[in-house]
Enzyme design. Structure first.
Site, PDB file in Angstrom:
ATOM      1  CG  ASP A 169      -2.232   2.291   6.273  1.00  0.00           C
ATOM      2  OD1 ASP A 169      -1.877   1.794   4.997  1.00  0.00           O
ATOM      3  OD2 ASP A 169      -2.717   2.947   7.322  1.00  0.00           O
ATOM      4  CG  ASP A 177      -1.864   1.068   1.187  1.00  0.00           C
ATOM      5  OD1 ASP A 177      -2.547   1.660   0.678  1.00  0.00           O
ATOM      6  OD2 ASP A 177      -1.987   1.776   2.151  1.00  0.00           O
ATOM      7  CG  ASP A 232      -2.155   7.347   0.704  1.00  0.00           C
ATOM      8  OD1 ASP A 232      -1.009   8.145  -0.079  1.00  0.00           O
ATOM      9  OD2 ASP A 232      -2.871   7.874  -0.041  1.00  0.00           O
TER      10      ASP A 232
END
Length: 275
Positions: free
Chosen positions: A217, A9, A11
């Protein structure tokens, strides 16, 4: 023999949640390049957002856009894909769902029943205020092809009702860090990861297995994390770490964002005898 294949991922993971910097991860990224370990970006960002970012990262591997809606494979890699793909300039394109225009048409008549603001209603200035993106990056973020993000301000119960309404049309809603994303039912970070893993596996000898490592996250990373051989949850400064169902082996980094990302990459390289 095993070969590592990294899926990450952006961001809050490879990029700092507040500053979008990847500086703490640079050394670990260089290690992956040195040992020819592909690092596939798997993000909610668009193709147009990723072009300048990939240049800054010197990223040459495939990338997955808009929460698993499509995979872009650089033609220069020479991967032998055994199915028809669309041509997209310097890339081969594998799409997993309907385009954005169809999604907008499908949901515009629900504005009276649910409270949400889609990207198509936002100005560039509104998006900048919501995300802290620069004007240039905000314009790139709005150039979507396969998904329609929205700010959901209704209840969780209403969100489930909206999901139920969309289900017969083959459309789902995935919640990310800031936005909820309308997309095709088959558009999923995990599906795209497993499809790309199969393409890499087909390039290898039968006794050389691909081991996938996924780092994320947010809630929209759970599917990818749950299907990876090595799931890594990156600690966030703004929300609790997502739970990965049925995966007691999921790592949780000590550090936040790109610093935690580098920590996890280095640990795996050491564990596999690469570093």
């Amino acid at each position: 023999m095993t070969s590592l294949l990294i899926f990450t991922d952006l961001d809050g993971t490879l990029l700092d949640h507040h500053t979008y910097s990847f500086e703490p991860a640079k050394s670990a990224m260089l290690s992956l390049k040195t040992f020819a370990i592909p690092c596939v970006i798997n993000t909610s960002k668009t193709f147009h957002e990723l072009l300048p970012l990939r240049k800054a990262l010197n990223h040459l591997d495939p990338f997955i856009v808009e929460n698993g809606s499509a995979v872009y494979i650089p033609k220069a890699l020479g991967l032998d894909i055994q199915e028809p793909l669309e041509e997209a300039g310097d890339y081969w394109l594998k799409a997993f769902g309907p385009n954005r225009e169809e999604l907008i048409r499908m949901t515009e008549n629900q504005r009276e029943n649910f409270t949400f603001q889609p990207f198509s209603d936002m100005s560039v200035d509104q998006l900048i205020k919501l995300t802290g993106l620069s004007q240039e990056n905000a314009k790139l973020a709005m150039q979507r092809e396969f998904t329609e993000p929205m700010v959901w301000t209704d209840s969780n119960q209403a969100l489930q009702a909206f999901r139920d309404y969309l289900e017969p049309y083959g459309v789902q809603i995935q919640k990310g860090g800031r936005f909820s994303h309308l997309m095709g039912k088959e558009c999923d970070k995990a599906n795209a990861m497993l499809w790309l893993k199969a393409q890499y596996q087909s390039q290898h000898l039968d006794d050389e297995l691909i081991t996938t490592m996924a780092l994320g996250d947010g809630e929209n990373d759970i599917g990818m994390l749950s299907k990876a051989d090595i799931p890594v949850v990156i600690r966030s400064p703004v929300h609790a770490p997502p739970e990965v169902p049925n995966r007691s082996d999921a790592w949780l980094t000590d550090d936040y964002g790109p610093k935690g990302w580098a920590q996890a990459i280095n640990q795996v390289l050491i564990k596999h005898g690469i570093l």
